[in-house]
Design a protein around this motif. Structure first.
Motif, mmCIF file in Angstrom:
data_model
loop_
_atom_site.group_PDB
_atom_site.id
_atom_site.type_symbol
_atom_site.label_atom_id
_atom_site.label_comp_id
_atom_site.label_asym_id
_atom_site.label_seq_id
_atom_site.Cartn_x
_atom_site.Cartn_y
_atom_site.Cartn_z
ATOM 1 N N LYS A 1 -3.908 1.515 7.682
ATOM 2 C CA LYS A 1 -4.835 2.289 6.852
ATOM 3 C C LYS A 1 -5.346 3.532 7.578
ATOM 4 O O LYS A 1 -5.805 4.484 6.928
ATOM 5 N N LYS A 2 -5.271 3.535 8.901
ATOM 6 C CA LYS A 2 -5.722 4.697 9.671
ATOM 7 C C LYS A 2 -4.702 5.831 9.663
ATOM 8 O O LYS A 2 -5.023 6.955 10.032
ATOM 9 N N ILE A 3 -3.467 5.545 9.244
ATOM 10 C CA ILE A 3 -2.419 6.572 9.264
ATOM 11 C C ILE A 3 -2.758 7.677 8.272
ATOM 12 O O ILE A 3 -2.973 7.422 7.084
ATOM 13 N N ASP A 4 -2.814 8.891 8.760
ATOM 14 C CA ASP A 4 -3.091 10.055 7.915
ATOM 15 C C ASP A 4 -1.997 11.092 8.171
ATOM 16 O O ASP A 4 -2.057 11.859 9.121
ATOM 17 N N ILE A 5 -0.997 11.079 7.323
ATOM 18 C CA ILE A 5 0.162 11.964 7.485
ATOM 19 C C ILE A 5 0.709 12.279 6.097
ATOM 20 O O ILE A 5 0.482 11.529 5.141
ATOM 21 N N ASP A 6 1.424 13.385 5.978
ATOM 22 C CA ASP A 6 1.890 13.789 4.655
ATOM 23 C C ASP A 6 3.142 13.045 4.212
ATOM 24 O O ASP A 6 3.400 12.919 3.019
ATOM 25 N N SER A 7 3.939 12.526 5.172
ATOM 26 C CA SER A 7 5.202 11.902 4.758
ATOM 27 C C SER A 7 5.558 10.732 5.662
ATOM 28 O O SER A 7 5.326 10.763 6.868
ATOM 29 N N MET B 1 0.854 -1.179 0.000
ATOM 30 C CA MET B 1 0.000 0.000 0.000
ATOM 31 C C MET B 1 0.892 1.232 0.000
ATOM 32 O O MET B 1 2.100 1.121 0.210
ATOM 33 N N GLU B 2 0.304 2.395 -0.240
ATOM 34 C CA GLU B 2 1.050 3.653 -0.186
ATOM 35 C C GLU B 2 0.535 4.490 0.973
ATOM 36 O O GLU B 2 -0.678 4.647 1.140
ATOM 37 N N ILE B 3 1.465 5.002 1.788
ATOM 38 C CA ILE B 3 1.126 5.817 2.947
ATOM 39 C C ILE B 3 1.890 7.134 2.853
ATOM 40 O O ILE B 3 3.076 7.152 2.517
ATOM 41 N N GLY B 4 1.206 8.217 3.174
ATOM 42 C CA GLY B 4 1.817 9.542 3.069
ATOM 43 C C GLY B 4 1.219 10.287 1.900
ATOM 44 O O GLY B 4 1.458 9.915 0.751
ATOM 45 N N THR B 5 0.450 11.323 2.172
ATOM 46 C CA THR B 5 -0.244 12.017 1.100
ATOM 47 C C THR B 5 0.701 12.743 0.155
ATOM 48 O O THR B 5 0.363 12.982 -1.008
ATOM 49 N N THR B 6 1.904 13.079 0.631
ATOM 50 C CA THR B 6 2.885 13.769 -0.222
ATOM 51 C C THR B 6 3.954 12.816 -0.733
ATOM 52 O O THR B 6 4.281 12.820 -1.925
ATOM 53 N N THR B 7 4.521 11.996 0.154
ATOM 54 C CA THR B 7 5.609 11.109 -0.255
ATOM 55 C C THR B 7 5.109 9.855 -0.958
ATOM 56 O O THR B 7 5.842 9.259 -1.746
#
Length: 518
Positions: free
Chosen positions: A219-225, A187-193
């Motif tokens: 899946k609950k992680i909500d962070i930009d990087s 999966m991909e985590i980090g809205t920017t990275t």
């Protein structure tokens, strides 16, 4: 741009642009990509004429993360050299693969998907007149060679370690576990990275409830990087207000493979060689993979020595302070006279002595760690000797205190896991304060508080102190001591409810070297 669109927030404008469908005009599609990437110099756009398609084509890729050699040899050369007698449709992937010999090709239908594929090292083939395009896998991320781990050194065992490329790391695990049951979910985590994260487990061993819990927390992680696995570790652990690590991290593939075979789950993060393993137990932080490569009796002795070193790193200064301050009767008269003769010219109490020396040593250790490797070790050794001798000669501390601090420091290096070593280094200071205030009673209260805190911790629902608390006789085969491999025929009880057995029914005869026909 209309007045309404100008008044839109910048995030909404970007979002509306990124979800646009592809146009049939290459010029318009390229214009959108150029505006998205702000004419970045590493965005390469090339116009190509080919007989594969009746219309003109455009090749788009990002230099550096896409392999330029593969683009030239397998895409551009194939498009310009190959001759076909009929026009090929973009939807006919099998036909296209006959001419473009790249492993993976897919159809892309909107700008957002195109942007994502470009950032992942794909090359995009735009054909005039089509409202969709081809994404061709040409990833070529630079990586360092697989080398021996510098943080987890073994005398006997494999010499390879994880790298910063996640696919190399999953391959190192598959080399050791060649099973169709090994699952790798990405999966991909980090809205920017948009960092790639992979969850690895054995589906016939790991409990499904545990797998679901790990996926839910990720899946609950909500962070930009997400730049390192430490980000993930802090965001998914059960309790944050604790000095003890509740998630194991390692850069050794053999250690991860061993944990997977016990029913645990590994979390790999692209860009770091450190892999997370959950759930983690307290006893695992003073165990090393070499424990299973050497004789069981020798390893049992080493584990006891590590536990002794663990207690020394926590309690050695505190015991010295308590005994020399409150409990003189515990020392032989000769030793007591010797200690007080050394402290005769020291202006500080034992507690202040210990604080001065501990802080000085921590500064020297941190300086040696951060300095260039060629001089860091020399600075640490020379700095410790010079500071210690100078402090004794100046009468700031006693020689006995220098010995105690040295034993404490060496004991902390015996703990195999750096994160657990840090925990005991931090707890050493409040324990010294308790001993200076209440003597041995303060130490007893401090140890009781630490023990109660450890027993209250959980790692993904598993008691942190198991199999000691709650006590489980079966799992004592591989806790403080290690019994022979043939006796460890069951997986940890709390981690496995269905697939418990590790050996077949005839293993008892095989372990003794006997013949099953006898």
């Amino acid at each position: 741009m209309t007045k309404a669109s100008r008044n839109k927030p910048k995030d909404e404008q970007t979002k509306s642009t990124s979800t646009l469908a592809l146009s049939k005009s290459n010029k318009q599609n390229i214009s959108v990509l150029e505006s998205t990437f702000k004419n970045d110099s590493d965005l390469i756009i090339r116009e190509v004429s080919t007989s594969l398609f009746k219309n003109d084509c455009s090749i788009v890729y990002i230099e550096g993360i896409a392999d330029s050699h593969s683009v030239e040899e397998f895409i551009i050369k194939s498009l310009t050299v190959e001759k076909v007698s009929h026009d090929i449709q973009l939807e006919d992937i099998l036909q296209i693969k006959k001419y473009i010999s790249i492993g993976y090709i897919e159809i892309l239908e909107n700008i957002e998907t195109v942007q994502g594929r470009l950032l992942n090292g794909y090359t995009v083939l735009l054909v005039e007149g089509f409202d969709h395009c081809l994404g061709i896998d040409t990833k070529s991320f630079k990586e360092r060679a697989i080398q021996e781990s510098e943080t987890e050194v073994l005398v006997r065992g494999p010499r390879d370690s994880f790298t910063e490329v996640i696919r190399t790391n999953t391959a190192l695990i598959r080399q050791r576990i060649r099973s169709i049951h090994l699952r790798v979910i990405s999966m991909e985590i980090g809205t920017t990275t948009n960092t790639e994260v992979s969850v690895v487990y054995l589906d016939h061993i790991a409990e499904q409830d545990l797998v679901d819990e790990v996926m839910r927390r990720l899946k609950k992680i909500d962070i930009d990087s997400i730049l390192e696995s430490g980000y993930i570790e802090e965001l998914i652990q059960d309790k944050t207000l604790t000095p003890f690590p509740t998630i194991l991290n390692t850069e050794r593939p053999d250690k991860v493979a061993g944990k997977l075979l016990e029913g645990r789950i590994a979390i790999l993060v692209n860009g770091t060689p450190f892999v997370l393993v959950v759930p983690a137990l307290f006893i695992e932080f003073y165990q090393v993979p070499e424990d299973y490569y050497q004789r069981f009796d020798y390893i049992s002795l080493l584990r006891i020595l590590r536990l002794v070193a663990l207690f020394l790193s926590l309690l050695a200064p505190s015991l010295y302070i308590a005994i020399t301050t409150f409990h003189h009767e515990m020392l032989p008269p000769t030793l007591l006279v010797s200690l007080y003769s050394q402290r005769e010219g020291v202006p500080f109490p034992a507690f202040v002595e210990a604080i001065i020396m501990e802080i000085a040593f921590e500064i020297i250790r941190e300086a040696g760690l951060r300095m260039p490797r060629a001089v860091g070790q020399a600075v640490s050794i020379v700095g410790t000797l010079v500071v210690g001798l100078a402090a004794v000669e100046a009468g700031l501390v006693s020689a006995a205190m220098v010995i105690i601090v040295a034993i404490t420091a060496i004991s902390s290096f015996v703990i195999p896991t750096f994160s657990m070593s840090i925990s005991f280094r931090m707890l050493r200071f409040p324990m010294m304060l308790l001993s200076a205030t209440f003597g041995l009673y303060g130490i007893a209260v401090g140890c009781l508080i630490i023990l109660l805190h450890l027993c209250s911790l959980r790692s993904f629902g598993i008691p942190y102190m198991s199999p000691i608390a709650p006590f489980n006789l079966q799992d004592q085969k591989d806790s403080i001591l290690r019994l022979p491999i043939w006796m460890m025929n069951k997986r940890p009880k709390l981690l496995n409810h269905d697939n418990k057995m590790r050996t077949s029914s005839n293993s008892n005869t095989q372990k003794m070297g006997g013949n099953s026909d006898e």
